[in-house]
Write a protein that holds these residues in place. Structure first.
Motif, PDB file in Angstrom:
ATOM      1  N   LYS A 106      11.297  47.997   3.139  1.00 42.47           N
ATOM      2  CA  LYS A 106      12.759  47.889   3.155  1.00 42.47           C
ATOM      3  C   LYS A 106      13.315  46.978   2.065  1.00 42.47           C
ATOM      4  O   LYS A 106      14.446  47.138   1.650  1.00 42.47           O
ATOM      5  CB  LYS A 106      13.253  47.457   4.527  1.00 42.47           C
ATOM      6  CG  LYS A 106      12.809  46.095   4.970  1.00 42.47           C
ATOM      7  CD  LYS A 106      13.303  45.807   6.363  1.00 42.47           C
ATOM      8  CE  LYS A 106      12.630  44.557   6.908  1.00 42.47           C
ATOM      9  NZ  LYS A 106      12.962  44.353   8.293  1.00 42.47           N
ATOM     10  N   ASN A 107      12.538  46.028   1.586  1.00 35.23           N
ATOM     11  CA  ASN A 107      13.016  45.126   0.535  1.00 35.23           C
ATOM     12  C   ASN A 107      12.617  45.596  -0.864  1.00 35.23           C
ATOM     13  O   ASN A 107      12.794  44.864  -1.824  1.00 35.23           O
ATOM     14  CB  ASN A 107      12.473  43.713   0.768  1.00 35.23           C
ATOM     15  CG  ASN A 107      13.016  43.108   2.036  1.00 35.23           C
ATOM     16  OD1 ASN A 107      14.155  43.363   2.413  1.00 35.23           O
ATOM     17  ND2 ASN A 107      12.205  42.315   2.716  1.00 35.23           N
ATOM     18  N   LYS A 108      12.078  46.794  -0.934  1.00 35.80           N
ATOM     19  CA  LYS A 108      11.632  47.345  -2.214  1.00 35.80           C
ATOM     20  C   LYS A 108      12.207  48.752  -2.387  1.00 35.80           C
ATOM     21  O   LYS A 108      11.574  49.740  -2.050  1.00 35.80           O
ATOM     22  CB  LYS A 108      10.107  47.379  -2.256  1.00 35.80           C
ATOM     23  CG  LYS A 108       9.504  45.999  -2.114  1.00 35.80           C
ATOM     24  CD  LYS A 108       8.016  46.057  -2.000  1.00 35.80           C
ATOM     25  CE  LYS A 108       7.520  44.640  -1.875  1.00 35.80           C
ATOM     26  NZ  LYS A 108       6.331  44.523  -1.106  1.00 35.80           N
ATOM     27  N   GLN A 141      10.875  52.732  -1.557  1.00 36.60           N
ATOM     28  CA  GLN A 141      11.559  53.601  -0.592  1.00 36.60           C
ATOM     29  C   GLN A 141      11.776  54.987  -1.180  1.00 36.60           C
ATOM     30  O   GLN A 141      11.596  55.993  -0.500  1.00 36.60           O
ATOM     31  CB  GLN A 141      12.902  53.001  -0.178  1.00 36.60           C
ATOM     32  CG  GLN A 141      12.787  51.840   0.765  1.00 36.60           C
ATOM     33  CD  GLN A 141      14.132  51.284   1.161  1.00 36.60           C
ATOM     34  OE1 GLN A 141      15.097  51.352   0.403  1.00 36.60           O
ATOM     35  NE2 GLN A 141      14.203  50.723   2.346  1.00 36.60           N
TER      36      GLN A 141
END
Length: 81
Positions: A23-25, A29
């Motif tokens: 989710k932070n990349k 995704q």
């Protein structure tokens, strides 16, 4: 013709778990989502086409093929390209 079976919930759960794991990349995704979309398109081609010759087509050609045989609507087709 084989009886149609519903899509198992595990597939969608797996997709969302994989997306959540990165989710932070955002680049990952996109890669994960693209992989799942390609698997979905390949599965649709395998089930809808009688010939095994579809394996030599690239992703864009498979999208066109699905559109031509009426599996997908134009709005979805335009957004996937």
């Amino acid at each position: 013709m084989p009886k149609k079976q519903p899509i198992p919930d595990k597939i969608l759960e797996s997709f969302f778990n994989d997306i959540d794991s990165v989710k932070n990349k955002p680049r990952f995704q996109i890669i994960v989502t693209g992989g799942y979309l390609e698997l979905l398109v390949n599965t649709l081609i395998e089930h809808k086409c009688e010939s095994n010759g579809s394996k030599k087509f690239n992703y864009a050609n498979k999208l066109v093929l699905l559109h031509e045989i009426g599996v997908r609507q134009k709005l979805i087709f335009d957004s996937l390209q």
